[in-house]
Design a protein around this motif. Structure first.
Motif, short mmCIF file in Angstrom:
data_model
loop_
_atom_site.label_atom_id
_atom_site.label_comp_id
_atom_site.label_asym_id
_atom_site.label_seq_id
_atom_site.Cartn_x
_atom_site.Cartn_y
_atom_site.Cartn_z
N UNK A 87 94.75 -26.63 46.70
CA UNK A 87 93.60 -26.16 48.03
C UNK A 87 94.02 -25.56 48.89
N UNK A 88 95.18 -26.02 49.54
CA UNK A 88 95.70 -25.21 50.77
C UNK A 88 97.22 -24.80 50.42
N UNK A 89 97.75 -23.90 51.48
CA UNK A 89 98.88 -23.41 51.36
C UNK A 89 99.97 -23.93 50.77
N UNK A 90 100.01 -25.39 51.42
CA UNK A 90 101.27 -26.10 50.92
C UNK A 90 101.31 -26.50 49.33
N UNK A 91 99.74 -26.85 48.99
CA UNK A 91 99.56 -27.07 47.62
C UNK A 91 100.22 -25.79 46.74
#
Length: 154
Positions: A87-91
């Motif tokens: 979903x997000x940058x870190x993922x």
């Protein structure tokens, strides 16, 4: 009981943070079968079943302390598993160099679905290599991302 939802979310979030984990997903299901269902992981990945069970116990204890009737709820804390959504940058950063599947909110070069190797990860954009093309995709345009599970046969 619906007015407890916000308190439950705060308590679960606090317990997860104290355990130095990330809350990947949380659902508080009201109705005849009340359930608090969450997925947690370490920032670098690798959460164990034992850790999930410990967090589960801490949540039940904290809810009891806060006067929320835990006997009314089933608490389920799990790892996000292999099918973890991106979903997000870190993922996406964790999946860099691997193959991903992307479903898009709006077409990129006429495509609403892309599958390829995640080559670059920026704070707001990613680049995947698919069918000899590189696609630069805004994270906001991604409806759902998943890591492609590839099994090497022998």
């Amino acid at each position: 009981m619906a007015d407890n939802q916000g308190r439950i979310e705060e308590i679960v979030g606090a317990v997860v943070k104290e355990a130095q984990l990330e809350l990947i997903d949380l659902k508080v299901i009201q109705g005849s079968s009340k359930t608090i269902r969450g997925a947690v992981d370490y920032p670098e990945g690798g959460v164990t079943l034992r850790t999930c069970a410990e967090v589960n116990k801490r949540i039940v204890f904290r809810l009891t302390e806060e006067g929320i009737p835990v006997e009314d709820y089933r608490v389920e804390i799990n790892s996000p598993g292999l099918d973890r959504p991106l979903k997000e940058y870190k993922d996406f950063l964790k999946a860099k160099g691997r193959f991903v599947l992307l479903w898009l909110n709006e077409p990129v070069e006429g495509k609403e679905y892309l599958e390829g190797e995640l080559k670059e990860v920026g704070v707001d954009k990613i680049v995947i290599s698919a069918k000899d093309n590189n696609f630069k995709i805004d994270l906001k345009k991604i409806k759902l991302g998943k890591e492609k599970i590839m099994i090497k046969g022998g």
